[in-house]
Write a protein that holds these residues in place. Structure first.
Motif, short mmCIF file in Angstrom:
data_model
loop_
_atom_site.label_atom_id
_atom_site.label_comp_id
_atom_site.label_asym_id
_atom_site.label_seq_id
_atom_site.Cartn_x
_atom_site.Cartn_y
_atom_site.Cartn_z
N GLU A 1 -70.13 -49.34 3.42
CA GLU A 1 -71.06 -48.76 2.47
C GLU A 1 -70.80 -49.42 1.37
OE1 GLU A 1 -70.43 -44.64 2.38
OE2 GLU A 1 -72.25 -44.37 1.25
N GLU A 2 -69.63 -49.50 0.84
CA GLU A 2 -69.55 -50.24 -0.71
C GLU A 2 -70.21 -51.69 -0.80
OE1 GLU A 2 -65.25 -47.57 -2.02
OE2 GLU A 2 -65.18 -49.45 -0.60
N PHE A 3 -69.68 -52.35 0.31
CA PHE A 3 -70.17 -53.67 0.40
C PHE A 3 -71.63 -53.67 0.32
CE2 PHE A 3 -71.15 -58.07 1.60
CZ PHE A 3 -70.55 -58.64 0.71
N GLU A 4 -72.35 -52.71 1.19
CA GLU A 4 -73.91 -52.75 1.16
C GLU A 4 -74.33 -52.47 -0.18
OE1 GLU A 4 -76.18 -53.56 3.50
OE2 GLU A 4 -74.20 -54.13 4.59
N TYR A 5 -73.63 -51.65 -1.00
CA TYR A 5 -74.02 -51.25 -2.30
C TYR A 5 -74.02 -52.66 -3.19
CZ TYR A 5 -74.11 -49.57 -7.13
OH TYR A 5 -74.25 -49.43 -8.35
N MET B 1 -76.27 -64.31 4.58
CA MET B 1 -75.90 -64.98 3.26
C MET B 1 -74.76 -64.22 2.60
SD MET B 1 -78.65 -64.63 0.20
CE MET B 1 -79.66 -65.70 1.00
N PHE B 2 -74.49 -63.08 3.02
CA PHE B 2 -73.48 -62.43 2.38
C PHE B 2 -72.08 -62.48 2.94
CE2 PHE B 2 -76.75 -60.75 -0.16
CZ PHE B 2 -76.54 -60.70 -1.41
N GLU B 3 -71.98 -62.88 4.14
CA GLU B 3 -70.93 -63.00 4.95
C GLU B 3 -69.62 -63.60 4.24
OE1 GLU B 3 -73.86 -64.40 6.13
OE2 GLU B 3 -74.53 -62.73 7.21
N PHE B 4 -69.81 -64.73 3.48
CA PHE B 4 -68.74 -65.60 3.23
C PHE B 4 -68.17 -64.69 2.21
CE2 PHE B 4 -67.08 -69.46 0.94
CZ PHE B 4 -65.72 -69.37 1.63
N LEU B 5 -69.06 -63.96 1.30
CA LEU B 5 -68.36 -63.27 0.08
C LEU B 5 -67.68 -62.08 0.63
CD1 LEU B 5 -68.18 -62.55 -2.87
CD2 LEU B 5 -70.59 -61.15 -2.83
N HIS B 6 -68.21 -61.34 1.64
CA HIS B 6 -67.42 -60.33 2.49
C HIS B 6 -66.21 -60.82 2.91
CE1 HIS B 6 -68.17 -56.69 5.05
NE2 HIS B 6 -67.17 -56.49 4.23
N GLN B 7 -66.33 -61.82 3.51
CA GLN B 7 -64.90 -62.26 3.97
C GLN B 7 -63.79 -62.53 2.83
OE1 GLN B 7 -65.34 -66.21 5.91
NE2 GLN B 7 -63.07 -66.58 5.46
N LYS B 8 -64.20 -63.31 1.90
CA LYS B 8 -63.61 -63.59 0.67
C LYS B 8 -62.96 -62.28 -0.08
CE LYS B 8 -62.32 -67.10 -0.39
NZ LYS B 8 -61.10 -67.94 -0.15
N VAL B 9 -63.78 -61.34 -0.22
CA VAL B 9 -63.54 -60.05 -0.88
C VAL B 9 -62.35 -59.19 0.05
CG1 VAL B 9 -64.45 -57.65 -1.67
CG2 VAL B 9 -65.61 -59.81 -1.97
N SER B 10 -62.83 -59.23 1.39
CA SER B 10 -61.83 -58.46 2.23
C SER B 10 -60.46 -58.90 2.38
CB SER B 10 -62.73 -58.53 3.62
OG SER B 10 -64.02 -57.82 3.41
N LYS C 1 -67.75 -50.15 -12.00
CA LYS C 1 -67.80 -48.48 -12.24
C LYS C 1 -67.80 -47.89 -10.94
CE LYS C 1 -70.15 -45.19 -15.17
NZ LYS C 1 -71.36 -44.88 -14.49
N GLU C 2 -68.84 -48.24 -10.19
CA GLU C 2 -69.00 -47.65 -8.64
C GLU C 2 -68.46 -47.79 -7.53
OE1 GLU C 2 -71.51 -45.25 -9.02
OE2 GLU C 2 -72.37 -45.74 -10.89
N VAL C 3 -67.63 -49.16 -7.71
CA VAL C 3 -66.91 -49.56 -6.52
C VAL C 3 -65.43 -49.90 -7.28
CG1 VAL C 3 -66.61 -50.64 -4.53
CG2 VAL C 3 -69.00 -50.31 -5.56
N PRO C 4 -64.52 -48.86 -7.67
CA PRO C 4 -63.38 -49.41 -8.11
C PRO C 4 -62.62 -50.30 -7.36
CG PRO C 4 -63.57 -46.83 -8.12
CD PRO C 4 -64.84 -47.46 -7.42
N PRO C 5 -62.69 -50.66 -6.09
CA PRO C 5 -61.59 -51.86 -5.53
C PRO C 5 -62.10 -53.13 -6.04
CG PRO C 5 -62.48 -50.37 -3.66
CD PRO C 5 -63.27 -49.53 -5.11
N PHE C 6 -63.30 -53.07 -6.67
CA PHE C 6 -63.83 -54.46 -7.15
C PHE C 6 -63.01 -54.78 -8.69
CE2 PHE C 6 -67.31 -54.75 -4.35
CZ PHE C 6 -67.39 -56.25 -3.96
N GLU C 7 -62.54 -53.69 -9.13
CA GLU C 7 -61.81 -53.54 -10.47
C GLU C 7 -60.61 -54.37 -10.27
OE1 GLU C 7 -61.44 -53.81 -14.12
OE2 GLU C 7 -62.73 -51.65 -13.84
#
Lengths: 193, 193
Positions: free
Chosen positions: A18-22, A1-10, A116-122
């Motif tokens: 670990e960050e994506f699992e969180y 279910m999260f594969e496409f989000l993971h792909q787009k973010v990456s 806050k917890e995963v700065p790469p998302f900023e």
């Protein structure tokens, strides 16, 4: 279910497994059937939404009952009323599914936590918002400097399959003309006149 | 020279004195006299610019020679053609000083360094770009759903002293009407008719 989000973010930032699992723990999956609403004007926009499958649109309705489309939310895009999402104020927008859609929702407090917890998302959201700003500035300047034909051609170039997915009156609303004007424009383009 | 930037940044994010001292080394101070250009269309937009004093405008010129204003850059604001700044492509915009101005310029490579070395700036620019996106979306929807009078009143509400600083034809260009329409509108508002 999260594969496409993971792909787009990456595609945009570097992120550890670990960050994506969180990150995954902060999203709420939701199916939304065609013609159902994710947001109705007057309500606060509680979520920002990743479109995993399907198609959404965000739009306002003016005093005369005319619809004005801000955005089509294709799969792989994010959709929200950003102002309402950030402030909690009632939204002026509606968000509706144009196809059966599969969504990943995140609330403001979870989004704050994620940044806050995963700065790469900023960085990820800075880049995303930046690209949206560039596109919105172009569209704004386009309303001043281009013809309806230019705007129609630009939409077809950016989203070649949108005519199959979206009724003509919504395309007219997006480019800011009446349905009749769009119909005339399409016949002219079809006959090359 | 950097006090005002420090103040504006500190209003948005938490930053240590050491981090700000480092940031200062990446900016180039520049004075720009009234009517001089920081960017001319066809050139790449090399800098993003903090307006410490004065007033800038960014605008395009269409095929008929009409000017269309994207943005007024008040003191405390940032001005750039974001697309050109990020990609290095030639810009379609001009950036001109409307008053004698004092600016802080930063190149793309220094900006990248700033975001990498001082992560709070990633957050600062995300918030700044986000607010700009909200304002630009409202202006875009405004061109579809509001009258010229609404847009004029909104501009006066946001920037009460702009009429003293900017000639009327630029205000007309910003709200997307001719100079004659604006002039008629102002007389109507003045007489309350």
């Amino acid at each position: 279910m999260f594969e496409f989000l993971h792909q787009k973010v990456s595609e945009t930032i570097s992120i550890t497994d670990e960050e994506f699992e969180y990150a995954k723990t902060l999203f709420i999956p939701k199916k939304l059937r065609k013609k159902r609403f994710l947001l109705e004007d007057g309500d606060p926009c509680i979520y920002t939404t990743f479109v995993e499958k399907g198609l959404l649109r965000s739009f306002t309705v003016d005093e005369k009952g005319n619809e004005h489309i801000l955005q089509f939310g294709m799969h792989g895009w994010w959709v929200a009323d950003l102002y309402s999402f950030l402030t909690g104020e009632p939204s002026e927008y509606n968000i509706e599914a144009l196809e059966d859609s599969e969504l990943l929702l995140i609330t403001k407090s979870s989004w704050d936590l994620l940044l806050k917890e995963v700065p790469p998302f900023e960085r990820y959201f800075r880049i995303l918002i930046q690209n949206n700003l560039i596109a919105t500035q172009r569209r704004l300047m386009g309303t001043m400097t281009t013809t309806a034909e230019d705007r129609y051609n630009k939409l077809m170039q950016d989203f070649p399959d949108i005519s199959q997915k979206v009724p003509q009156h919504m395309i007219a609303s997006y480019i800011g003309v009446t349905r009749e004007t769009l119909s005339r424009l399409r016949s002219q383009l079809a006959t090359g006149s």
